[in-house]
Enzyme design. Structure first.
Site, PDB file in Angstrom:
ATOM      1  N   HIS A   1     -45.348 -50.659 -41.557  1.00 40.77           N
ATOM      2  CA  HIS A   1     -46.693 -50.164 -41.861  1.00 40.77           C
ATOM      3  C   HIS A   1     -46.706 -48.650 -41.959  1.00 40.77           C
ATOM      4  O   HIS A   1     -45.718 -47.970 -41.688  1.00 40.77           O
ATOM      5  CB  HIS A   1     -47.697 -50.656 -40.821  1.00 40.77           C
ATOM      6  CG  HIS A   1     -47.432 -50.176 -39.419  1.00 40.77           C
ATOM      7  ND1 HIS A   1     -47.521 -48.862 -39.043  1.00 40.77           N
ATOM      8  CD2 HIS A   1     -47.088 -50.858 -38.297  1.00 40.77           C
ATOM      9  CE1 HIS A   1     -47.261 -48.745 -37.756  1.00 40.77           C
ATOM     10  NE2 HIS A   1     -46.973 -49.946 -37.279  1.00 40.77           N
TER      11      HIS A   1
ATOM     12  N   CYS B   1     -42.352 -51.590 -34.159  1.00 44.34           N
ATOM     13  CA  CYS B   1     -42.425 -51.765 -35.611  1.00 44.34           C
ATOM     14  C   CYS B   1     -41.501 -50.790 -36.325  1.00 44.34           C
ATOM     15  O   CYS B   1     -40.861 -49.950 -35.713  1.00 44.34           O
ATOM     16  CB  CYS B   1     -43.855 -51.532 -36.090  1.00 44.34           C
ATOM     17  SG  CYS B   1     -45.065 -52.599 -35.303  1.00 44.34           S
TER      18      CYS B   1
END
Length: 427
Positions: A152, A160
């Site tokens: 993202h 992430c």
């Protein structure tokens, strides 16, 4: 004596820091973007695709290398072989090298993951997001847990692979166009590092080495064929490009592997590749004799790139690469350093450790934002998007216009498609 046990103990004793950010390697002005979900790829990339004979909507594959801090997009050329079309510096990844094992360990996933249109989140609080699909069948079979693990934007996350908004805008567009071209699944390959002989030798004492040898088999298949390998799971392990004998089929991921074999032409190519690798590996072992690679902590990685935060908003926190902050040490130096750190950590009261590991108010806010990217659970309504065959079709695949609170990995379904070895052969 190898230092695996010392390194493993240190990994357990060390509190891992969180998901971070990286450097801008895409150059679009976000203020000029009217519709981020449908933003076309820059003309410079389109021109490069034309030069490499890549159809606009041909399939893609994503490769991640943690240690180097790189995310690559590979795209199919007209001959069905893949070539790299874009490379981005990862703004942030949390933890250290090694796979994600459990919820809250702040590790970013490693392995092979299938991404579908349902994994695209156009309404992410982190500008745009693509769910990695963790946990996959291998992860589940081995008791690994975790959720909300994304690629993202915003250069800030936990567990992430966080990019800048400019970068994720392009990565999202690559995936969107490939799905529109008929690709049903995009393969994500997440590795600890480029799995060369020298890198494998340098990390030979890491407690994750056996896992890395297994995923390296898939890495090798791609290096030989330049096509994403067919990935299956049996006996709780990955297997690649296996041709099933007779009417055999893969069952549950923990079940015994069915009778299978590697197609002869591919097996021959892999054997040749392996011989070259073994020679290079032995040279690397000799080169690193008596040496140990010290992998830096996330805090040490952050310190190297601290200056990059100047002039940025507080959420921007690039972590840097392990190669920049790590170092090669003698075995004696490494052992002494690990023992000192372990000794220093042992006397600390439990509440002190917990306090140091507690998330900052900023991290808590990030965690709340991550909930917006959560994938629907078993009770969530199924996606209505339909996907055409990945081969030989140009049917448009609708991209979700609304974000149903969360986008998580949908169940993996078996689909009939042309076996890999028939693509790889010249039939």
């Amino acid at each position: 004596m190898r230092l695996k046990h010392i390194a493993l103990a240190f990994l357990v004793a060390t509190a891992l820091t969180g998901c971070n950010d990286t450097l801008d390697s895409a150059s679009i002005d976000l203020k000029s973007v009217k519709n981020k979900v449908e933003q076309p790829l820059p003309s410079r990339i389109v021109a490069e695709m034309q030069k490499k004979n890549m159809p606009r909507n041909s399939p893609i594959m994503i490769r991640i290398f943690k240690e180097e801090g790189v995310l690559e997009v590979w795209k199919a050329k007209a001959d069905n072989r893949f070539d790299v079309i874009a490379s981005y510096q990862i703004c942030a990844w949390s933890g250290k090298l090694g796979p994600k094992v459990k919820e809250g360990d702040r590790q970013a996933p490693e392995g092979f993951y299938n991404l579908t249109p349902a994994h695209l989140n156009p309404n992410s609080k982190y500008y745009l997001a693509i769910n990695t699909g963790f946990p996959n069948r291998y992860d589940q079979a081995n008791g690994r847990s975790g959720s909300n693990l994304m690629i993202h934007g915003a250069c800030s996350s936990s567990g992430c692979y966080s990019m800048t908004d400019e970068q994720v805008l392009e990565i999202y567009a690559f995936a969107r166009d490939a799905f529109k071209g008929g690709q049903t699944t995009v393969q994500l390959q997440a590795f600890p590092f480029r799995m060369t002989a020298e890198n494998m030798a340098r990390h030979r004492d890491n407690p994750n080495y056996d896992f890395w040898k297994m995923v390296k088999a898939g890495y090798d298949h791609f290096e030989v064929t330049k096509r994403p390998p067919e990935v299956a799971v049996c006996e709780k392990k990955y297997v690649f490009n296996q041709q099933l004998d007779g009417d055999g089929k893969f069952g549950p991921a923990a079940a015994a592997c069915p009778p299978m074999s590697t197609p002869p032409a591919l097996a021959s190519a892999l054997t040749s590749y392996g011989k070259t690798y073994e020679v290079a590996y032995q040279k690397a072992i000799d080169k690193f004799e008596g040496k140990v690679w010290y992998e830096p902590t996330e805090a040490e990685r952050k310190a190297v790139v601290a200056a990059k935060r100047k002039g940025r908003e507080l959420a921007y926190a690039p972590t840097g690469t392990s190669l920049e902050a790590g170092k090669l040490m003698s075995e004696a130096e490494f052992k002494e350093m690990m023992e000192k750190r372990m000794a220093a950590a042992q006397p600390k009261p439990t509440n002190t450790v917990l306090a140091s590991a507690a998330p900052s108010p900023r991290a808590a806010t990030a965690a709340e934002r991550m909930k917006q990217d959560r994938v629907p659970g078993d009770n969530a309504p199924a996606s209505t998007a339909t996907v055409a065959s990945a081969q030989g079709t140009t049917t448009t695949v609708p991209i979700p216009a609304q974000n149903p609170l969360a986008y998580a990995a949908p169940p993996i379904t078996e689909e009939k498609k042309k076996p890999f070895w028939k693509f790889w052969s010249k039939e």
